[in-house]
Design an enzyme around this catalytic site. Structure first.
Site, short mmCIF file in Angstrom:
data_model
loop_
_atom_site.label_atom_id
_atom_site.label_comp_id
_atom_site.label_asym_id
_atom_site.label_seq_id
_atom_site.Cartn_x
_atom_site.Cartn_y
_atom_site.Cartn_z
N GLU A 19 -18.77 16.47 -14.46
CA GLU A 19 -17.96 17.64 -13.73
C GLU A 19 -17.86 18.33 -15.54
O GLU A 19 -17.39 18.00 -15.57
CB GLU A 19 -16.97 17.35 -13.08
CG GLU A 19 -16.08 18.43 -12.17
CD GLU A 19 -15.69 17.54 -11.64
OE1 GLU A 19 -14.51 18.34 -10.13
OE2 GLU A 19 -15.34 16.65 -10.82
N GLU A 28 -9.89 25.79 -13.49
CA GLU A 28 -9.32 26.34 -11.89
C GLU A 28 -8.25 26.31 -12.44
O GLU A 28 -7.73 26.94 -13.39
CB GLU A 28 -8.61 24.19 -12.12
CG GLU A 28 -10.08 23.69 -11.41
CD GLU A 28 -9.36 22.13 -11.45
OE1 GLU A 28 -9.88 21.93 -10.89
OE2 GLU A 28 -9.28 21.40 -12.21
#
Length: 354
Positions: free
Chosen positions: A209, A213
């Site tokens: 990943e 964010e």
């Protein structure tokens, strides 16, 4: 006594003839010597020899066909010389690693204000009973306008909790390259707005990943994160010189075999160290979502006091394979430049591993 003054005519004629003959002999000898000297010169001899050894035209043609045949190796054309092409990517990997590839779908750009292509994007619509998300993904939480797509978080009881969120992801997977998004995160304590690549057990692979964010609790900060085989790398948080929830900005990361570099409005903010063992190696889907977590997540994203229906806005997503030039969000979006690169302020030590 004999008179010598009178010479017979016959004697006089003989003397004249002798003189004429002598003159002729001298002339002939001179001509012969001249001719012999012309023939004996080196230049004339070489010319004669060359002419005598030269083959007839027909013989020469036959000799050329029989002997002067093309050699497949020596006579092969030289490879073309290609001028280097300038790249618009800010940071480039070393040439030896730049050729490294992962299996990847082709590059693309999508303006999310256009009609959403369900053959390209999957609109998540399922429950999350065992994950860290505080509710189901709801198809109804995905809204569209002329300016882009809104992903909302609602206080609505679902199978997985008291909330629902919105999520979209590509149906194909992508490898090394540049990932860009123009977005505006949701504002409010408890909210998370994300743009990332992901692959894991659901895809039959290890959990790899790469994240961008935002926490609605403080949208003046951006969080960069990454995983390889379920283990988190050196995540970092940066202060921004603006509030990301106020207007659209361009965010990106560039993923190569050598590492990851994150960008804000085209400026590099953070880069993994050389030889980082946590840099992902598995192609993943491109995902963007807005959500709130289960109660145990409140220590990270804040107590969920957000207004129901708060949404994150996405107007452009693009991917450009490494080493290729393809149309990208940065070609269309001209952000207000902030030339001050913010300092790293915190490690995301309390971020849960998921």
């Amino acid at each position: 006594m004999q008179n010598t003054d009178k010479i017979p005519s016959t004697r006089r004629n003989t003397a004249g003839n002798d003189a004429f003959v002598l003159s002729c002999l001298v002339a002939v000898c001179s001509f012969g010597i001249f001719t012999i000297s012309r023939i004996d010169t080196p230049r004339s001899i070489e010319t004669i020899i060359a002419a005598s050894e030269m083959p007839a035209p027909a013989e020469q043609a036959e000799t050329e066909v029989a002997v002067v045949a093309p050699d497949p190796v020596l006579d092969a054309p030289a490879p073309p010389v290609t001028a280097p092409v300038a790249s618009r990517v800010i940071t480039l990997p070393p040439p030896s690693r730049a050729r490294a590839r992962l299996p990847s779908a082709p590059g693309f750009i999508t303006l999310l204000g256009d009609a959403l292509n369900d053959a390209f994007f999957y609109r998540s619509d399922y429950s999350n009973p065992t994950g860290h998300y505080g509710g189901d993904w709801a198809h109804d939480n995905i809204g569209q306008s002329a300016e882009g797509t809104n992903l909302s978080v609602r206080r609505h009881v679902s199978r997985s909790g008291p909330y629902t969120g919105g999520e979209m992801k590509t149906r194909k997977t992508y490898g090394y390259g540049r990932y860009e998004v123009v977005m505006r995160p949701a504002k409010g304590s408890g909210l998370v707005s994300s743009f990332f690549t992901y692959t894991g057990a659901h895809d039959g692979t290890a959990h790899d990943e790469i994240d961008i964010e935002f926490l609605g609790l403080d949208t003046t900060r951006v969080h960069f994160n990454y995983y390889r085989n379920g283990r988190r790398g050196a995540a970092a948080t940066f202060d921004l010189p603006f509030d990301a929830a106020d207007e659209d900005h361009l965010y990106a990361f560039e993923w190569t075999a050598d590492g990851i570099t994150w960008f804000v409005d085209g400026e590099p903010y953070y880069k993994t160290v050389e030889g980082d063992a946590f840099v992902p190696k598995t192609p993943g889907s491109i995902v963007f979502n807005a959500w709130t977590g289960k109660p145990g997540m409140a220590g990270w994203h804040g107590k969920p006091t957000f207004e129901s229906g708060a949404s994150a806005h996405y107007s452009c997503v693009s991917f450009s394979p490494i080493g290729e030039e393809s149309r990208a969000c940065s070609d269309l979006f001209l952000p207000r430049r902030h030339h001050k690169t913010a300092a790293q302020t915190a490690q995301l030590s309390i971020q849960p591993s998921y």
